[in-house]
Design a protein around this motif. Structure first.
Motif, PDB file in Angstrom:
ATOM      1  N   ILE B   9     -38.222  37.289   1.215  1.00  0.00           N
ATOM      2  CA  ILE B   9     -38.703  37.918   0.213  1.00  0.00           C
ATOM      3  C   ILE B   9     -39.597  36.888  -0.783  1.00  0.00           C
ATOM      4  CG2 ILE B   9     -38.264  38.868  -2.120  1.00  0.00           C
ATOM      5  CD1 ILE B   9     -35.862  40.229  -0.577  1.00  0.00           C
ATOM      6  N   ALA B  10     -39.046  35.809  -0.658  1.00  0.00           N
ATOM      7  CA  ALA B  10     -39.630  34.669  -1.616  1.00  0.00           C
ATOM      8  C   ALA B  10     -41.087  34.380  -0.895  1.00  0.00           C
ATOM      9  CB  ALA B  10     -38.873  33.262  -1.490  1.00  0.00           C
ATOM     10  N   ARG B  11     -40.808  34.322   0.319  1.00  0.00           N
ATOM     11  CA  ARG B  11     -42.359  33.872   1.129  1.00  0.00           C
ATOM     12  C   ARG B  11     -43.247  34.856   1.032  1.00  0.00           C
ATOM     13  NH1 ARG B  11     -41.293  31.671   7.027  1.00  0.00           N
ATOM     14  NH2 ARG B  11     -43.461  31.454   7.703  1.00  0.00           N
ATOM     15  N   TYR B  12     -43.015  35.932   1.441  1.00  0.00           N
ATOM     16  CA  TYR B  12     -43.920  36.908   1.582  1.00  0.00           C
ATOM     17  C   TYR B  12     -44.453  37.782   0.477  1.00  0.00           C
ATOM     18  CZ  TYR B  12     -43.709  35.665   6.473  1.00  0.00           C
ATOM     19  OH  TYR B  12     -43.660  34.789   7.438  1.00  0.00           O
ATOM     20  N   PHE B  13     -43.261  38.236  -0.426  1.00  0.00           N
ATOM     21  CA  PHE B  13     -43.777  39.165  -1.398  1.00  0.00           C
ATOM     22  C   PHE B  13     -43.380  38.702  -2.734  1.00  0.00           C
ATOM     23  CE2 PHE B  13     -42.164  41.409   2.434  1.00  0.00           C
ATOM     24  CZ  PHE B  13     -43.171  42.326   2.602  1.00  0.00           C
ATOM     25  N   LYS B  14     -42.660  37.685  -3.030  1.00  0.00           N
ATOM     26  CA  LYS B  14     -42.844  37.138  -4.308  1.00  0.00           C
ATOM     27  C   LYS B  14     -44.144  36.780  -4.981  1.00  0.00           C
ATOM     28  CE  LYS B  14     -40.208  33.997  -7.430  1.00  0.00           C
ATOM     29  NZ  LYS B  14     -39.032  33.133  -7.604  1.00  0.00           N
ATOM     30  N   PRO B  15     -45.015  36.158  -3.972  1.00  0.00           N
ATOM     31  CA  PRO B  15     -46.530  35.810  -4.515  1.00  0.00           C
ATOM     32  C   PRO B  15     -47.026  37.250  -4.997  1.00  0.00           C
ATOM     33  CG  PRO B  15     -46.158  34.668  -2.635  1.00  0.00           C
ATOM     34  CD  PRO B  15     -44.672  35.548  -2.722  1.00  0.00           C
ATOM     35  N   LEU B  16     -46.783  38.307  -4.544  1.00  0.00           N
ATOM     36  CA  LEU B  16     -47.302  39.664  -4.854  1.00  0.00           C
ATOM     37  C   LEU B  16     -46.892  40.101  -6.348  1.00  0.00           C
ATOM     38  CD1 LEU B  16     -47.387  41.424  -1.742  1.00  0.00           C
ATOM     39  CD2 LEU B  16     -48.821  39.671  -2.299  1.00  0.00           C
ATOM     40  N   ALA B  17     -45.667  39.862  -6.646  1.00  0.00           N
ATOM     41  CA  ALA B  17     -44.812  40.241  -7.903  1.00  0.00           C
ATOM     42  C   ALA B  17     -45.104  39.680  -9.108  1.00  0.00           C
ATOM     43  CB  ALA B  17     -43.263  40.423  -7.316  1.00  0.00           C
ATOM     44  N   THR B  18     -46.413  39.907  -9.474  1.00  0.00           N
ATOM     45  CA  THR B  18     -46.947  39.269 -10.789  1.00  0.00           C
ATOM     46  C   THR B  18     -46.548  40.141 -11.941  1.00  0.00           C
ATOM     47  OG1 THR B  18     -48.973  40.178 -10.125  1.00  0.00           O
ATOM     48  CG2 THR B  18     -48.663  37.845  -9.509  1.00  0.00           C
ATOM     49  N   ALA B  19     -46.674  41.404 -11.940  1.00  0.00           N
ATOM     50  CA  ALA B  19     -46.187  42.279 -13.050  1.00  0.00           C
ATOM     51  C   ALA B  19     -45.158  41.926 -13.453  1.00  0.00           C
ATOM     52  CB  ALA B  19     -45.891  43.700 -12.492  1.00  0.00           C
ATOM     53  N   PRO B  20     -44.753  41.812 -15.028  1.00  0.00           N
ATOM     54  CA  PRO B  20     -43.809  41.507 -15.688  1.00  0.00           C
ATOM     55  C   PRO B  20     -42.400  42.150 -15.384  1.00  0.00           C
ATOM     56  CG  PRO B  20     -45.614  41.817 -17.239  1.00  0.00           C
ATOM     57  CD  PRO B  20     -45.977  42.237 -15.838  1.00  0.00           C
ATOM     58  N   GLY B  21     -42.403  43.575 -15.065  1.00  0.00           N
ATOM     59  CA  GLY B  21     -41.512  44.234 -14.692  1.00  0.00           C
ATOM     60  C   GLY B  21     -40.826  44.130 -13.465  1.00  0.00           C
TER      61      GLY B  21
END
Lengths: 323, 323
Positions: B9-21
């Motif tokens: 999750i940290a590697r592939y998806f955290k970079p996409l999760a920029t929305a505050p929510g």
């Protein structure tokens, strides 16, 4: 017309979709009406052979699929608002679907979390059940896991380790315990009890919270890491059920399994000492056991675990991970 | 720690999760802040070997998984607010996950629908991707499928049948058409274009709407059944792409495939004649082709289809169903 898929939905799930926002499951979408609250979103999937055993009763599978999500809502201090259900099935199996739908409908009713919609797809592989649940909290009031602070007391609800011991029993582990204890532990593995009654106490008095799903040790480690603190835990204070104590009495090495195993679905939270009495009183009013097991401290090391004689306990298998 | 799952999750998806929510994907839940709008909820899952072919490019799979949900939001007249992603994977495969995550991140950005959270589980079976998307509409303004009324003009966006023809080509159907036409049809199958630009026109001027995912014929039949009306369609008015027309010219029997095949992800709506000019003008301003193909009528029979000479056309394979 209707197709097999529409027929399946009409037969098993439409009777459950009584909430206005479900639109009778005939639309492509559902609606959650504006309420002035923030919406808490959580999603958990379970896979046949991975999260449950192929022989598990369909009603227990249904309840577990929904309840693991409700457990997240409880830990975030949210009140349930509804859920979406996605089912991947090999075929339309009446013997599976009828008890599954009946049980999930009963739980939706008793936990006040109505079915709003979902999707049904075919798969050649294992059955998969994916649920997304919605909860409401006043704006800005969702309780987070990264807000644990040094000095917070660490509190858990219920008892810890039952589900992991129950899974071991289902997988053939020998245990010289009573049938009642065995049934209790297996039941704790199969059908979690989401602590929704504790949601208000968490919302009003907890500084940080998460549910314990991957094991107390691993989840506390995650909460500390997310918050930039560490913690010291008194393992003799960790609440263990009578059945768990019976297992421990026969094999003290089970402690690592109790602290490290998963599927507890209890609430783990950090409570400011100034809020502790109110939190514990609110938990008692809600009828949910809550136990102080340690304290968060400054530092970034992994949490440390001690026995009743203040000797450090080493935990090897800390947490369940899928990969 | 972190576990393989957290690491993935940290590697592939955290970079996409920029929305505050999204809370950086470190919590068990995400938040959609109170906005005063109703929230439209839609969920669609796709399974390897069922909804996409094992050899399909990972970036195309990612885009399709998200876009089929965005298509539902568009048809409901909703503006995207975010999505949750559940992945069931056999293993951590860099060659799949890297392009998958990159493409879904690009689409999230370009369609204004941020990743808010999700779940990642292991499966011994086929890969499954389940997405729940959220959209906002003013209270009470979600456009439904069961509100088609006699007299409404039936309108579709874009062109119909391309994806079904593209799938046929991928599955080896012979077709004496140009490479450009072939690439266009395959692209329409692999990467739908959700009609989000049309959402406002739908919200402001359509009486009923749904997206065309299981084929125009089947989905119109569903819309009529849900609304308690029937419809008459002029098949010669149904918009067909140049590539589709090239296929039709070689084999007129392809008409049933064009009208009955799935995966169009166009918007099908009913528009009151008094609103039609405004709807078409709004669609034009939005840059989305919209075509009147028939009229809803009183009655409960299945919709009837006519050719340019007013001869009735019989459609055999009406719709895709999973079971």
């Amino acid at each position: 017309m209707p197709s097999g898929e529409d027929d399946l939905i009409a037969r098993y799930f439409k009777p459950l979709a009584t909430a206005p926002g479900a639109l009778g499951l005939i639309d492509d979408a559902a609606v959650l009406s504006a309420s002035g609250d923030d919406l808490v979103l959580t999603t958990d999937a379970i896979v046949e052979g991975v999260h449950y055993l192929p022989g598990d009763p369909p009603d227990a599978i249904a309840r577990k699929a929904l309840r693991v999500n409700l457990s997240d809502l409880a830990a975030k201090g949210a009140e349930p608002a509804g859920f979406l259900l996605t089912l991947a099935l090999r075929n339309v199996d009446e013997d599976f679907l009828a008890p599954f739908a009946r049980a999930i409908g009963e739980d939706a009713e008793s936990f006040g979390c109505p079915l709003l919609g979902g999707d049904t797809v075919s798969t050649p592989g294992p059955v998969m059940i994916s649920i997304t649940a919605f909860g409401r909290v006043s704006p800005g009031r969702m309780v987070r896991r990264n807000t644990l602070r040094a000095g917070h007391r660490i509190v858990v609800s219920g008892t810890i380790g039952d589900a992991a011991l129950g899974l071991d029993l289902l997988q053939g582990a020998a245990a010289n315990i009573s049938e009642d204890h065995r049934a209790f532990l297996v039941g704790r593995y199969r059908v979690p009890q989401p602590r929704l009654q504790l949601a208000q106490a968490v919302r009003d008095h907890a500084g940080a919270a998460m549910d314990v799903s991957d094991g107390l040790a691993g989840d506390l480690t995650k909460m500390c890491a997310a918050s930039g603190v560490t913690a010291t835990i008194d393992t003799s204070a960790v609440p263990v059920s009578a059945a768990g104590r019976a297992m421990l009495a026969r094999d003290p090495a089970k402690l690592a399994r109790i602290l490290g195993g998963g599927d507890d679905y209890e609430v783990l939270c950090g409570v400011d000492p100034a809020q502790l009495d109110q939190f514990l009183a609110a938990a008692q009013r809600a009828g949910v056991p809550a136990t102080v097991i340690g304290t968060a401290e400054a530092g970034t090391a992994a949490p440390r675990w001690f026995d009743a004689d203040r000797r450090e306990v080493s935990l090897t298998a800390l947490s369940f991970s899928h990969f």
